[in-house]
Design a protein around this motif. Structure first.
Motif, short mmCIF file in Angstrom:
data_model
loop_
_atom_site.label_atom_id
_atom_site.label_comp_id
_atom_site.label_asym_id
_atom_site.label_seq_id
_atom_site.Cartn_x
_atom_site.Cartn_y
_atom_site.Cartn_z
N ASN A 55 -33.37 -58.60 -75.75
CA ASN A 55 -34.54 -59.36 -75.68
C ASN A 55 -34.86 -59.94 -77.11
N ASN A 56 -34.43 -59.47 -78.17
CA ASN A 56 -34.62 -60.39 -79.58
C ASN A 56 -33.42 -61.19 -79.86
N LEU A 57 -32.42 -61.02 -78.96
CA LEU A 57 -31.35 -62.16 -78.85
C LEU A 57 -31.59 -63.25 -78.06
N GLY A 58 -32.73 -63.05 -77.31
CA GLY A 58 -33.28 -64.08 -76.11
C GLY A 58 -32.31 -64.00 -75.07
N CYS A 59 -31.75 -63.03 -74.76
CA CYS A 59 -30.85 -62.93 -73.83
C CYS A 59 -31.52 -62.29 -72.23
N THR A 60 -32.39 -63.47 -71.87
CA THR A 60 -33.47 -63.09 -70.84
C THR A 60 -33.21 -63.97 -69.58
N LYS A 61 -32.22 -64.63 -69.48
CA LYS A 61 -31.76 -65.48 -68.38
C LYS A 61 -30.25 -65.72 -68.47
N GLU A 62 -29.79 -65.77 -67.43
CA GLU A 62 -28.30 -66.21 -67.15
C GLU A 62 -27.68 -66.93 -67.97
N SER A 63 -28.33 -67.77 -68.32
CA SER A 63 -27.90 -69.26 -69.02
C SER A 63 -27.84 -68.81 -70.50
N ASN A 64 -28.58 -67.55 -71.02
CA ASN A 64 -28.36 -67.21 -72.11
C ASN A 64 -28.00 -65.58 -72.25
N GLU A 65 -26.89 -65.47 -71.49
CA GLU A 65 -26.68 -64.15 -71.23
C GLU A 65 -25.79 -63.57 -72.83
N PHE A 66 -25.74 -62.14 -72.81
CA PHE A 66 -24.95 -61.42 -73.89
C PHE A 66 -23.64 -61.23 -73.27
N ARG A 67 -22.59 -62.17 -74.04
CA ARG A 67 -21.34 -62.02 -73.77
C ARG A 67 -20.56 -60.75 -74.08
N ASP A 68 -20.02 -60.20 -72.93
CA ASP A 68 -19.33 -58.77 -73.18
C ASP A 68 -20.20 -57.93 -73.73
N PHE A 69 -20.77 -56.90 -72.72
CA PHE A 69 -21.65 -55.89 -73.21
C PHE A 69 -21.14 -54.93 -74.11
N ARG A 70 -19.65 -54.66 -74.02
CA ARG A 70 -19.03 -53.73 -74.91
C ARG A 70 -19.77 -53.84 -76.38
N LYS A 71 -19.92 -55.23 -76.79
CA LYS A 71 -20.33 -55.32 -78.27
C LYS A 71 -21.62 -54.43 -78.65
N ILE A 72 -22.46 -54.06 -77.58
CA ILE A 72 -23.65 -53.18 -77.78
C ILE A 72 -23.30 -51.80 -78.54
N ALA A 73 -22.33 -51.40 -77.77
CA ALA A 73 -21.75 -50.09 -78.23
C ALA A 73 -21.72 -49.88 -79.99
N TYR A 74 -21.20 -50.95 -80.64
CA TYR A 74 -20.83 -50.92 -81.85
C TYR A 74 -22.23 -51.56 -82.63
N LEU A 75 -23.32 -51.91 -81.83
CA LEU A 75 -24.43 -52.37 -82.65
C LEU A 75 -25.52 -51.44 -82.40
N VAL A 76 -25.46 -50.48 -81.61
CA VAL A 76 -26.52 -49.52 -81.57
C VAL A 76 -26.82 -48.59 -82.74
#
Length: 166
Positions: free
Chosen positions: A31-52
């Motif tokens: 939400n905070n990165l504005g990834c709220t529609k397909e055209s603004n997707e968060f590329r490569d979900f695996r990055k989340i594991a490092y950010l949490v």
């Protein structure tokens, strides 16, 4: 008051190993990165594991010791598996959109905010996490679209943490 709320949160789950913990951090990051529609997707979900761990930390990224950074990096590899399970659950509940990223052999994801409970994204409840996400956005240019390798280099390798192939 903030200390009481923080203590209560810690008692509700085993931090960093709980699906609820991963779920709310995933949703807040998207939400905070504005990834709220397909055209603004968060590329490569695996990055989340490092950010949490950085989103819920009580200190700044530069204040982490090498041991702490090494631990975060190592545990992120376990979180990737938990996150992949969580993606399926959230997609089935229609909270997330997912598309295959053939180039990076991963999934790109976006949040379907219309399907979330109205008060879930309360800025009061997650103020600390939201502040940390803002710091991450400044530390990692193009966080939403950067490659996992570039992000790992910024957060870990540049701070002399031994990393291996992702």
């Amino acid at each position: 008051m903030a200390d009481k709320q923080s203590a209560r949160k810690r008692m509700m789950f085993i931090q960093k190993e709980d699906y609820n913990y991963l779920c709310y951090n995933l949703i807040l990051i998207l939400n905070n990165l504005g990834c709220t529609k397909e055209s603004n997707e968060f590329r490569d979900f695996r990055k989340i594991a490092y950010l949490v761990d950085f989103t819920s930390a009580s200190k700044k990224i530069d204040d982490f010791s090498q041991d702490e950074l090494g631990s975060i990096y190592s545990k992120a590899h376990i979180k990737k598996k938990l996150l992949s399970h969580l993606l399926i659950v959230l997609k089935n509940k229609d909270y997330l959109g997912i598309s295959m990223n053939k180039r990076h052999k991963s999934f790109d994801i976006w949040l379907k905010t219309d399907n979330l409970p109205d008060d879930f994204l309360s800025k009061d409840m997650f103020r600390h996490e939201l502040e940390n996400i803002e710091i991450l956005k400044k530390e990692i240019r193009g966080l939403r679209t950067t490659t996992i390798k570039t992000m790992v280099n910024t957060l870990f390798t540049s701070k002399n943490i031994l990393t291996w192939e992702i």
